[in-house]
Design an enzyme around this catalytic site. Structure first.
Site, PDB file in Angstrom:
ATOM      1  N   ASP A   1      38.200  55.743  37.638  1.00 27.56           N
ATOM      2  CA  ASP A   1      39.440  55.056  37.972  1.00 27.56           C
ATOM      3  C   ASP A   1      40.505  55.973  38.560  1.00 27.56           C
ATOM      4  OD1 ASP A   1      41.371  53.176  38.232  1.00 27.56           O
ATOM      5  OD2 ASP A   1      41.774  52.944  36.104  1.00 27.56           O
TER       6      ASP A   1
ATOM      7  N   ASP B   1      42.277  52.961  45.777  1.00 24.37           N
ATOM      8  CA  ASP B   1      41.938  52.739  44.374  1.00 24.37           C
ATOM      9  C   ASP B   1      40.448  52.480  44.217  1.00 24.37           C
ATOM     10  OD1 ASP B   1      42.215  52.331  41.650  1.00 24.37           O
ATOM     11  OD2 ASP B   1      42.713  50.211  41.870  1.00 24.37           O
TER      12      ASP B   1
END
Ligand SMILES: *[C@@H]1O[C@H](CO)[C@@H](O)[C@H](O)[C@H]1NC(C)=O
Ligand SMILES: *[C@@H]1O[C@H](CO)[C@@H](O)[C@H](O)[C@H]1NC(C)=O
Ligand SMILES: *[C@@H]1O[C@H](CO)[C@@H](O)[C@H](O)[C@H]1NC(C)=O
Ligand SMILES: *[C@@H]1O[C@H](CO)[C@@H](O)[C@H](O)[C@H]1NC(C)=O
Length: 490
Positions: A155, A369
């Site tokens: 992440d 992301d």
């Protein structure tokens, strides 16, 4: 070029130009590429390959002292006994929650929308809604000594590294055994006065044990809390990284599915890349294989994430763009996206301020992301790109209606290889990223509906998601403060 005659008769020429058929005068042919249009499989996904993925192995890639590699697995591998359509619908619903959380974080800043749950020892009521949530790709990591294999969500949108720990007060169902710190020789509590303990946004101290406590809470009510500890992580080929500060979560509730925890790759002080920067440098890169390739038995490609010198070395031939930072949100990797081309022509009507970060408000801008699937663009930008795509996709039959987040879908039923307009992103510094067709036209059902896989957002920040990153090695060169994209490099 204007000839003297033309200078003399501008009005006549203008009229003449208007009378000519415009396409002949102005339009270049639309650039296309071939999409192999394979609809989603109707079969439930219960492949032996997927089952084997659960027997974690850490021995997939070469490693040397200055470099760490490890394998990435896609989370869909673990959602057994569901059809591809079920999985996609589920993924898109979750993705919307995640994108909403990332955006609301920038609006809310450090003010929590609900008070933190207080538990023994927690002194700090200030809750940062750190941008977390379940990402789409997992890294396989060994935790402790001897190592327990763990799948960690990769992440780039968050910092704290954590995993579920026994004994569980609350643990959600995860793939593999829950890590038990009592069986690890390398586990050590972090003391309350340690600088790293103080860096936690929502940390605390168990005074009886002089042991640091962490808590990370999410806008949707998910939470992980427990001891903040120092532990050894093991990567491929037994490469060990000692003394990584991790959250050992005895209390974990919410939306996390299957993963043992999360490997925070953000830019903040607690993230894994920041923690290892002194030894390995501040760079890492990953390559995400097509999200469906793991369920195709023939696929031999795999995804990896690499830390250290090789992370950038692997990027020979990369197109680089400067890495930007938001003073209001240290975690995110910002890039300066300038615009798009569709079918070889620059999309008009993309207004650059719509993609620019406002450093005063912290709103706007574009982040990369790994945990968001579908790219979200500020709505006017999305509308311009979508309209250009629809206009260029003359040979494709538009389907009525959309699918989940998508508003532009095509009926490619019965077609095998389809010419589709190209789509490229243009970044500051001259970087151009030409997307392969599978990165923007994805099958959403078993009958040949393919959707344009980007969406609009009113959330303030635009997000380049992992569907659009597939197949590229994405290089986060923290030392060089730049981000690079290497095509076809999984
Ligand atoms: C790591 O090992 C590979 C081969 O195994 C080699 O090509 C590469 O140069 C090494 N990297 C460093 C930084 O030593
Ligand atoms: C898979 O799902 C079907 C239908 O929902 C169910 O009948 C079957 O028992 C499930 N199989 C497994 C292995 O869970
Ligand atoms: C937090 O909320 C308070 C009061 O509601 C407000 O004064 C402050 O500006 C807010 N801070 C941020 C960072 O939004
Ligand atoms: C797609 O087109 C085919 C004909 O080529 C048609 O039979 C089918 O119903 C269409 N599908 C949808 C969802 O409209």
């Amino acid at each position: 070029m204007l000839t003297p005659t033309a200078m003399a008769f501008p009005t006549t020429l203008l009229v003449a130009a208007l009378l000519l058929p415009l396409p002949v005068v102005f339009s270049k042919p639309t650039r296309t590429q071939s999409l192999v249009a394979i609809p989603l499989s109707p079969e439930p996904i219960t492949t032996p390959a997927a089952a084997q993925q659960q027997q974690l192995s850490l021995a997939a890639h070469d490693v040397n002292a200055s470099t760490l590699h490890f394998r990435l697995a896609h989370r869909e591998d673990f959602a057994l006994n569901a059809t591809a359509s079920d999985l996609l619908a589920h993924l898109l619903a979750r993705d919307d929650e995640r994108a909403g959380r990332l955006s609301s974080l920038l609006v809310v800043g450090n003010n929590a929308t609900r008070p933190p749950r207080r538990r023994g020892g927690f002194a700090a009521p200030v809750l940062s809604g750190l941008p977390q949530g379940s990402g789409e790709y997992f890294a396989q990591v060994g935790v402790g000594t001897p190592a327990t294999a763990a799948l960690m969500v990769l992440d780039t949108g968050s910092d704290v590294v954590w995993l579920q720990c026994a004994p569980c007060r609350h643990c959600y169902a995860q793939s593999g055994r829950v890590f038990d710190p009592r069986r690890s020789r390398s586990y050590a509590a972090v003391d309350c006065v340690a600088p790293i303990c103080r860096r936690l946004d929502s940390g605390g101290c168990d005074r009886r044990r002089n042991s640091c406590l962490y808590q990370v809470a999410y806008g949707d009510g998910s939470v992980t809390a427990g001891d903040f500890a120092s532990e050894t992580l093991t990567f491929a080929r037994a490469a060990r990284v000692a003394r990584v500060a991790i959250g050992c979560g005895h209390d974990n509730e919410g939306l996390f599915i299957a993963a043992a925890g999360l490997l925070g790759l953000g830019r903040g002080r607690l993230s894994f890349p920041t923690q290892i920067a002194r030894r390995y440098g501040r760079s890492f890169s990953y390559c995400l294989v097509d999200r469906t390739s793991s369920v195709k038995p023939s696929s031999s490609r795999s995804s990896t994430v690499t830390f250290g010198a090789d992370a950038v070395a692997a990027a020979a031939g990369a197109s680089f763009t400067p890495m930007g930072r938001n003073p209001k949100m240290a975690t995110f990797y910002y890039v300066h996206l300038l615009g798009f081309s569709v079918g070889g022509a620059r999309v008009k009507g993309v207004s650059e301020p719509d993609l620019r970060l406002n450093p005063t408000t912290g709103r706007g801008g574009v982040i990369l992301d790994s945990g968001t699937s579908v790219t979200r663009l500020a709505r006017p930008v999305y509308a311009a790109v979508r309209d250009a795509f629809r206009a260029a996709a003359v040979g494709l039959r538009l389907s009525p209606g959309g699918f989940s987040l998508f508003d532009t879908c095509f009926n490619l039923s019965g077609r095998r290889v389809v010419k589709v307009p190209t789509l490229s992103m243009h970044f500051a510094g001259g970087a151009q990223v030409a997307l392969p067709p599978e990165n923007y036209l994805i099958p959403v059902d078993t009958s040949g509906t393919f959707c344009f896989a980007l969406a609009g957002t009113d959330g303030g920040v635009s997000i380049i998601g992992n569907i659009q990153q597939q197949g590229f090695r994405v290089v986060f060169d923290g030392d060089g403060q730049r981000v690079g994209f290497v095509p076809k490099s999984c």
